[in-house]
Design a protein around this motif. Structure first.
Motif, PDB file in Angstrom:
ATOM      1  N   GLN A 109      44.796  49.886  40.783  1.00 33.96           N
ATOM      2  CA  GLN A 109      43.726  48.894  40.881  1.00 33.96           C
ATOM      3  C   GLN A 109      44.297  47.492  40.733  1.00 33.96           C
ATOM      4  O   GLN A 109      45.150  47.241  39.876  1.00 33.96           O
ATOM      5  CB  GLN A 109      42.685  49.136  39.787  1.00 33.96           C
ATOM      6  N   THR A 110      43.851  46.577  41.582  1.00 40.82           N
ATOM      7  CA  THR A 110      44.175  45.159  41.440  1.00 40.82           C
ATOM      8  C   THR A 110      42.868  44.377  41.405  1.00 40.82           C
ATOM      9  O   THR A 110      41.795  44.915  41.696  1.00 40.82           O
ATOM     10  CB  THR A 110      45.042  44.643  42.603  1.00 40.82           C
ATOM     11  N   ARG A 111      42.959  43.103  41.079  1.00 41.15           N
ATOM     12  CA  ARG A 111      41.752  42.281  41.047  1.00 41.15           C
ATOM     13  C   ARG A 111      41.105  42.185  42.422  1.00 41.15           C
ATOM     14  O   ARG A 111      39.885  42.088  42.542  1.00 41.15           O
ATOM     15  CB  ARG A 111      42.088  40.877  40.540  1.00 41.15           C
ATOM     16  N   ALA A 112      41.928  42.224  43.475  1.00 41.94           N
ATOM     17  CA  ALA A 112      41.402  42.071  44.837  1.00 41.94           C
ATOM     18  C   ALA A 112      40.858  43.373  45.408  1.00 41.94           C
ATOM     19  O   ALA A 112      40.046  43.355  46.335  1.00 41.94           O
ATOM     20  CB  ALA A 112      42.486  41.522  45.753  1.00 41.94           C
ATOM     21  N   TYR A 115      45.142  48.975  45.675  1.00 41.99           N
ATOM     22  CA  TYR A 115      46.465  48.893  46.307  1.00 41.99           C
ATOM     23  C   TYR A 115      46.965  50.300  46.587  1.00 41.99           C
ATOM     24  O   TYR A 115      46.915  51.185  45.719  1.00 41.99           O
ATOM     25  CB  TYR A 115      47.458  48.170  45.405  1.00 41.99           C
ATOM     26  N   ASN A 142      37.947  44.661  47.760  1.00 46.39           N
ATOM     27  CA  ASN A 142      36.677  44.995  47.105  1.00 46.39           C
ATOM     28  C   ASN A 142      36.452  46.503  46.990  1.00 46.39           C
ATOM     29  O   ASN A 142      35.314  46.971  46.964  1.00 46.39           O
ATOM     30  CB  ASN A 142      35.501  44.351  47.864  1.00 46.39           C
ATOM     31  N   SER A 144      37.367  50.043  44.795  1.00 45.91           N
ATOM     32  CA  SER A 144      37.796  50.459  43.459  1.00 45.91           C
ATOM     33  C   SER A 144      38.621  51.737  43.526  1.00 45.91           C
ATOM     34  O   SER A 144      38.551  52.503  44.490  1.00 45.91           O
ATOM     35  CB  SER A 144      36.583  50.671  42.550  1.00 45.91           C
TER      36      SER A 144
END
Length: 287
Positions: A109-112, A115, A142, A144
């Motif tokens: 998980q990344t903020r954007a 991945y 966006n 998850s």
């Protein structure tokens, strides 16, 4: 949503024939005009090394239909290419049948968004001769991750510095406004984020953006010309991270230098027209 449980699973397989038409079309869109790419009368035509991404695209663009949980195909297409690291074992020749396979190496998980890293291998479909080994990384915006971050294998290290050491050379390259359309057709790598402004805006972009693989490939060809006298067989590896977008219609600037005595290892980066780094941590290795 993408489950981290897919790490280690096969990402699919694709078989492609490198027809003369496809090889020459890709060479043309990169401005690669040497006889080795274009003249089928006097020499055996080979593909520019970055042609590898054309072979990898069916796997890169297809794995999510079975392994991802997206509400629509459009959601999956809202992904951003963030890593390309390719090692070239042999030149691809016209008429060659090629098999590309992929494996999911990491999900986190990344903020954007989510991945995903894929490890890709392309071989001659008849002889099994290794041709190209690549790492591809992308962020599904966006989106998850279901489960904890997982990594089966880390991608190889790039240069530690995003920028290029002082004393570098520059190459400025104009990018036509309609270039993404040409690249999409000649590479057969299609994503509406590169050609349709309405789709780009749906994904929180102000405008269409150039394919990351196009910026990477154009840079590779310029470095081959500069450091290898235009000989594509001398390029052994080219790897980058993708950062800021390139807006078609505005130029890019390639910054490059080599501090190795034989010039076989090259550090490079690419800036967009705003001066922001579009390609970072770039490394090219020559034979």
């Amino acid at each position: 949503m993408i489950s981290s449980s897919i790490v280690g699973r096969t990402a699919g397989q694709s078989e492609v024939v490198a027809t003369l038409r496809r090889v020459q079309a890709y060479a043309a869109v990169l401005g690669a005009i040497k006889d080795c790419y274009t003249n089928d009368l006097t020499s055996e035509v080979v593909a520019p090394p970055p042609f590898a991404v054309c072979l990898e695209w069916p796997v890169v663009s297809g794995w999510w239909s079975e392994l991802g949980d997206f509400s629509s195909p459009e959601e999956a297409l809202g992904s951003v290419h963030v890593l390309q690291d390719s090692r070239f074992h042999a030149l691809i020749k016209q008429g060659q049948s090629l098999r590309t396979t992929g494996r999911i190496a990491a999900v986190r998980q990344t903020r954007a968004g989510a991945y995903v890293a894929l490890k890709l291998e392309t071989v001659d479909a008849v002889t099994a001769q290794p041709m190209v080994s690549s790492w591809w990384g992308g962020i599904f915006l966006n989106t998850s991750v279901d489960g904890d971050d997982r990594c089966e294998e880390e991608s190889p290290l790039l240069r530690p510095d995003a920028e290029v050491p002082a004393g570098f050379d520059r190459i400025t390259l104009p990018i036509q406004r309609l270039y993404p359309h040409l690249y999409s057709e000649c590479s057969q790598i299609w994503n509406p984020i590169h050609t349709e402004k309405s789709f780009a805006k749906q994904n929180r972009l102000d405008d269409i953006i150039l394919h990351g693989s196009a910026t990477w490939a154009l840079t590779a060809q310029k470095l081959i010309d500069f450091y290898a006298d235009g000989d594509p067989g001398r390029l052994a590896r080219i790897a980058v991270r993708f950062k800021a977008p390139v807006i078609p219609g505005l130029p890019i600037t390639i910054e490059h230098t080599s501090d190795s005595p034989d010039g076989r290892e090259v550090a490079f980066a690419v800036r967009n027209a705003s001066g922001n780094l579009a390609l970072t941590h770039g490394i090219a290795e020559f034979r």
